[in-house]
Design a protein around this motif. Structure first.
Motif, mmCIF file in Angstrom:
data_model
loop_
_atom_site.group_PDB
_atom_site.id
_atom_site.type_symbol
_atom_site.label_atom_id
_atom_site.label_comp_id
_atom_site.label_asym_id
_atom_site.label_seq_id
_atom_site.Cartn_x
_atom_site.Cartn_y
_atom_site.Cartn_z
ATOM 1 N N GLY A 1 0.800 -1.217 0.000
ATOM 2 C CA GLY A 1 0.000 0.000 0.000
ATOM 3 C C GLY A 1 0.831 1.264 0.000
ATOM 4 O O GLY A 1 0.292 2.370 -0.149
ATOM 5 N N GLY A 2 2.164 1.126 0.148
ATOM 6 C CA GLY A 2 3.045 2.288 0.140
ATOM 7 C C GLY A 2 3.244 2.846 -1.252
ATOM 8 O O GLY A 2 2.927 2.196 -2.260
ATOM 9 N N CYS A 3 3.787 4.058 -1.324
ATOM 10 C CA CYS A 3 3.889 4.768 -2.608
ATOM 11 C C CYS A 3 5.320 5.214 -2.895
ATOM 12 O O CYS A 3 6.061 5.592 -1.985
ATOM 13 N N PHE A 4 5.657 5.178 -4.171
ATOM 14 C CA PHE A 4 6.911 5.723 -4.674
ATOM 15 C C PHE A 4 6.584 6.957 -5.501
ATOM 16 O O PHE A 4 5.773 6.901 -6.428
ATOM 17 N N VAL A 5 7.221 8.094 -5.173
ATOM 18 C CA VAL A 5 6.922 9.379 -5.801
ATOM 19 C C VAL A 5 8.166 9.883 -6.530
ATOM 20 O O VAL A 5 9.259 9.891 -5.968
ATOM 21 N N VAL A 6 7.990 10.309 -7.777
ATOM 22 C CA VAL A 6 9.083 10.874 -8.560
ATOM 23 C C VAL A 6 8.637 12.210 -9.144
ATOM 24 O O VAL A 6 7.575 12.303 -9.767
ATOM 25 N N GLU A 7 9.453 13.234 -8.919
ATOM 26 C CA GLU A 7 9.272 14.536 -9.575
ATOM 27 C C GLU A 7 10.380 14.681 -10.611
ATOM 28 O O GLU A 7 11.569 14.618 -10.271
ATOM 29 N N VAL A 8 10.013 14.868 -11.880
ATOM 30 C CA VAL A 8 11.032 14.940 -12.924
ATOM 31 C C VAL A 8 10.510 15.770 -14.093
ATOM 32 O O VAL A 8 9.305 15.827 -14.347
ATOM 33 N N MET A 9 11.416 16.393 -14.808
ATOM 34 C CA MET A 9 11.062 17.198 -15.965
ATOM 35 C C MET A 9 10.558 16.323 -17.103
ATOM 36 O O MET A 9 10.898 15.145 -17.205
ATOM 37 N N LEU B 1 7.660 -3.269 -13.879
ATOM 38 C CA LEU B 1 8.705 -4.268 -13.689
ATOM 39 C C LEU B 1 9.035 -4.457 -12.212
ATOM 40 O O LEU B 1 9.476 -5.537 -11.801
ATOM 41 N N ALA B 2 8.832 -3.396 -11.424
ATOM 42 C CA ALA B 2 9.105 -3.451 -9.983
ATOM 43 C C ALA B 2 7.879 -3.858 -9.166
ATOM 44 O O ALA B 2 7.939 -3.880 -7.936
ATOM 45 N N GLY B 3 6.779 -4.161 -9.847
ATOM 46 C CA GLY B 3 5.571 -4.576 -9.136
ATOM 47 C C GLY B 3 4.730 -3.431 -8.615
ATOM 48 O O GLY B 3 3.895 -3.626 -7.724
ATOM 49 N N LEU B 4 4.907 -2.242 -9.178
ATOM 50 C CA LEU B 4 4.143 -1.063 -8.772
ATOM 51 C C LEU B 4 3.137 -0.697 -9.857
ATOM 52 O O LEU B 4 3.315 -1.052 -11.018
ATOM 53 N N ARG B 5 2.104 0.051 -9.494
ATOM 54 C CA ARG B 5 1.116 0.502 -10.470
ATOM 55 C C ARG B 5 0.872 1.998 -10.279
ATOM 56 O O ARG B 5 0.913 2.516 -9.161
ATOM 57 N N LEU B 6 0.635 2.670 -11.402
ATOM 58 C CA LEU B 6 0.416 4.111 -11.353
ATOM 59 C C LEU B 6 -0.870 4.429 -10.589
ATOM 60 O O LEU B 6 -1.931 3.891 -10.885
ATOM 61 N N ARG B 7 -0.733 5.327 -9.623
ATOM 62 C CA ARG B 7 -1.880 5.767 -8.830
ATOM 63 C C ARG B 7 -2.371 7.132 -9.276
ATOM 64 O O ARG B 7 -3.560 7.366 -9.404
ATOM 65 N N GLU B 8 -1.432 8.045 -9.522
ATOM 66 C CA GLU B 8 -1.810 9.393 -9.963
ATOM 67 C C GLU B 8 -0.606 10.087 -10.582
ATOM 68 O O GLU B 8 0.543 9.751 -10.294
ATOM 69 N N ARG B 9 -0.877 11.051 -11.460
ATOM 70 C CA ARG B 9 0.183 11.845 -12.087
ATOM 71 C C ARG B 9 -0.327 13.270 -12.228
ATOM 72 O O ARG B 9 -1.432 13.501 -12.741
ATOM 73 N N TRP B 10 0.490 14.222 -11.784
ATOM 74 C CA TRP B 10 0.124 15.634 -11.811
ATOM 75 C C TRP B 10 1.251 16.429 -12.449
ATOM 76 O O TRP B 10 2.391 15.962 -12.542
ATOM 77 N N TRP C 1 3.379 6.006 -7.801
ATOM 78 C CA TRP C 1 3.096 4.598 -8.042
ATOM 79 C C TRP C 1 2.893 3.895 -6.706
ATOM 80 O O TRP C 1 3.568 4.187 -5.719
ATOM 81 N N GLU C 2 1.985 2.939 -6.680
ATOM 82 C CA GLU C 2 1.591 2.275 -5.441
ATOM 83 C C GLU C 2 1.998 0.812 -5.466
ATOM 84 O O GLU C 2 1.895 0.136 -6.496
ATOM 85 N N LYS C 3 2.438 0.306 -4.309
ATOM 86 C CA LYS C 3 2.703 -1.110 -4.146
ATOM 87 C C LYS C 3 1.404 -1.779 -3.710
ATOM 88 O O LYS C 3 0.857 -1.448 -2.655
ATOM 89 N N PRO C 4 0.862 -2.686 -4.512
ATOM 90 C CA PRO C 4 -0.453 -3.249 -4.196
ATOM 91 C C PRO C 4 -0.474 -3.927 -2.832
ATOM 92 O O PRO C 4 0.513 -4.528 -2.402
ATOM 93 N N ALA C 5 -1.601 -3.814 -2.155
ATOM 94 C CA ALA C 5 -1.791 -4.510 -0.889
ATOM 95 C C ALA C 5 -1.648 -6.010 -1.146
ATOM 96 O O ALA C 5 -2.099 -6.531 -2.170
#
Length: 248
Positions: A137-145, A213-222, A241-245
């Protein structure tokens, strides 16, 4: 490069916090920390490329326990000198592969730091490393150009973004390899100094595949931290991106 500190050694660390970049504006810092604190939800946060603590410190002041990974001892030393810096654990190492004990509610990379990894292999490894640190349920966040290739006329590979009598800054692009570099020329007391830092630009769709590939899925993009819609004209994006429960 500055020895073991890579491209962010003492010469960069000594002046890093004095930049006039908008990324240090109090409202930008506060909004970013608020976004990440909401995702942490009372859990722990891991910053990949923690640097001098621009985001980690205000996030910690919001009550979030923050850990960090950074290759540069010089940058980490600046963080520890700041009020509250000694309460943030920093592990020295390559954030694409270095592990930290425990799991986290959120892991994050801000201000184009994902591009400091200059191969696709390293960027994929970073996503896997982030996913391994996240609790279900945790999230990975990336800010990039968003890559600025639309600014390149045919036959040109240079995008200047600062020109003055004493300072020039420009990006070099190789569209065949997605390699780029930021280059700086500064004249002080009649003497010129040149510095270059390599990057690898990456598209949102490519990042989504790395996440899968890392087992994460996109949750939101702004477009940014205030959750403006991401469009074809957006100069950057903040992706979550979210790690599924139920994931190991």
């Amino acid at each position: 490069m500055d020895g073991d500190d890579g491209y962010f050694g003492e010469s960069v660390a000594a002046t890093y916090d004095r930049t006039e970049s908008d990324m240090f504006a109090p409202d930008v810092v506060d909004t970013t920390a608020g976004f990440l604190a909401d995702l942490a939800g009372g859990g722990r946060a891991l910053e990949l490329g923690i640097g001098t603590g621009r985001i980690a410190l205000p996030l910690a002041r919001r009550g979030v326990e923050v850990q960090g990974i950074d290759l540069s001892r010089a940058m980490a030393a600046r963080l520890r000198e700041k009020p509250g810096g000694d309460a943030i654990g920093v592990t020295i190492g390559d954030f694409a592969r270095t592990r930290v004990d425990g799991t986290f509610s959120v892991a994050y990379l801000v201000f184009n730091t994902i591009m400091n990894l200059t191969t696709q292999e390293e960027q994929v490894a970073c996503f896997r490393n982030a996913a391994a640190h996240l609790e279900p349920g945790g999230c990975f966040v990336v800010e990039v150009m968003t890559p600025e290739l639309r600014r390149l006329p045919p036959g040109q590979n240079v995008v200047p973004y600062h020109v003055s009598p004493t300072r020039w800054a420009f990006d070099l692009y190789d569209v065949a390899t997605q390699a780029t570099s930021s280059n700086y020329i500064e004249v002080v007391d009649g003497r010129g100094e040149y510095r270059t830092i390599p990057f690898r630009y990456v598209w949102p769709s490519e990042l989504d595949l790395m996440a899968r590939l890392a087992g994460l899925r996109l949750r939101e993009r702004w477009e940014g931290w205030t959750r403006e819609p991401f469009t074809s004209e957006s100069p950057r994006h903040v992706s979550v991106w979210e790690k599924p429960a139920g994931s190991p």
